[in-house]
Design an enzyme around this catalytic site. Sequence first.
Site, PDB file in Angstrom:
ATOM      1  N   CYS A  42       0.827  -1.206   0.000  1.00 39.74           N
ATOM      2  CA  CYS A  42       0.000   0.000   0.000  1.00 39.74           C
ATOM      3  C   CYS A  42       0.862   1.257   0.000  1.00 39.74           C
ATOM      4  O   CYS A  42       0.360   2.362  -0.225  1.00 39.74           O
ATOM      5  CB  CYS A  42      -0.938   0.010   1.204  1.00 39.74           C
ATOM      6  SG  CYS A  42      -0.102  -0.078   2.804  1.00 39.74           S
ATOM      7  N   GLU A  87      -5.117  -9.320   3.201  1.00 45.91           N
ATOM      8  CA  GLU A  87      -3.989  -9.347   4.135  1.00 45.91           C
ATOM      9  C   GLU A  87      -4.141  -8.307   5.237  1.00 45.91           C
ATOM     10  O   GLU A  87      -3.938  -8.597   6.418  1.00 45.91           O
ATOM     11  CB  GLU A  87      -2.686  -9.109   3.364  1.00 45.91           C
ATOM     12  CG  GLU A  87      -1.446  -9.105   4.242  1.00 45.91           C
ATOM     13  CD  GLU A  87      -0.189  -8.757   3.463  1.00 45.91           C
ATOM     14  OE1 GLU A  87       0.872  -8.646   4.088  1.00 45.91           O
ATOM     15  OE2 GLU A  87      -0.284  -8.594   2.230  1.00 45.91           O
TER      16      GLU A  87
END
Length: 414
Positions: free
Chosen positions: A52, A190
């Site tokens: 990210c 995740e």
Amino acid sequence: MVDNIIDTDNYYAIVYTYKTIGLSKLYEHYIPEKDLINIRFSDTQVSLLQTCNRVELYLYTKDRNKINDILSKLNETHGKDISSNAIVLRGKDAINHLYQVASGLDSLAIGEYEILGQIKEALTSCKKHSLCNEEIELLFNAAIKVGRKVRSLTNISKGKVGIYSIAIQKSLEVMGDLTDIKIAIVGAGEIGSKLAFMLKNNGARNLTIFNRNLDRALELSNKFGYNAELLDFQKVNEYDLVFIAINNSNPSQLRLDKPKLVIDLSVPPVVYKTSNVIYLDDLRVISDNIILNKREDIKKAEAIINEEIQKFESLLNNYNMNRLVSRFMSEIEWVREKEVDRAFNEILKNYADKDNIKEIIDKMTYSLIKKVFSPILEDLRKDPNNKKQIVEYLIEVFQNGQFSDTKTQKIEKQ
């Protein structure tokens, strides 16, 4: 010259991070796995580290032009120019950057642990798809070791340093005790899994996992004893505390006005910014304050990284020397086998016990080579930096496995 020597100058990194292009645009640079396979060239190794916070390609190639070719391929697969805002690093700069990332120095949350697992997964993926060989594997394994060493010798990862830990800490500050709070996690990937685990450890009991795929939500919820539902933001809006961590390809945003706190970790954000909403960028500000308090640990970590880069160069030198020695000895073995066959044929003219004769000759010649070359090779290994050229020269003398015809004729006459 031997072709399979590993050179640090052949390592490259193509980098997009939250620092260089911002979190809001990072998602536009994400590379699907199928596209990664398509952009890779046959003589170029590549591994994708994508989180990210970053989209980074690590490459090993002897052809600098291949980097430009890959950048062009990235533009082609994305349907627009994304190469112009890429940072391209080479050699020690690329190695240093990966070490910084592995050590948690280049992370949104300083010292975070998650990145080590992500680097390991990136290596596993590139090996699975035959996108990389030992050159990339050596670098990534070294980076993981450096990351662990930095964390063991400094306090860089002490305290709440991971971005998800900071998110949980912020929710505790706003909500207080989480035991009976109605909590929703949107996303069962995740990040959602990590949030569920951390909330469980902080006493959360009334928690529901929302996901586009209900089976995945059920799988995760059953692991922690939570509830699961198909994603419906109208239902999500009825919860007190909401975490959002999903892939968001839609730039339009929705409103969640009923929850007391919404922590949106998606890139780009899913929820419209209001007073009850915290973005990933907001957590970055908290992370920056943590960095100020860890300046001494950062200095120590950078010193360790510089030392480890030198060790990696030494590792490659020794690795290259072992390759050269192995190659050299294979050439010697080829000569030995030829000489055994020639001597064997000569002896056959006078003796009948074939097996015994060949065994004697084989043992004799092997012992001879070992006695002659062991001292030489031991000395070469002691100083791989300065004596690599000697081994390369010896290999060239053998001309890739065979003496030249002229040299062979001279030897046979002798």
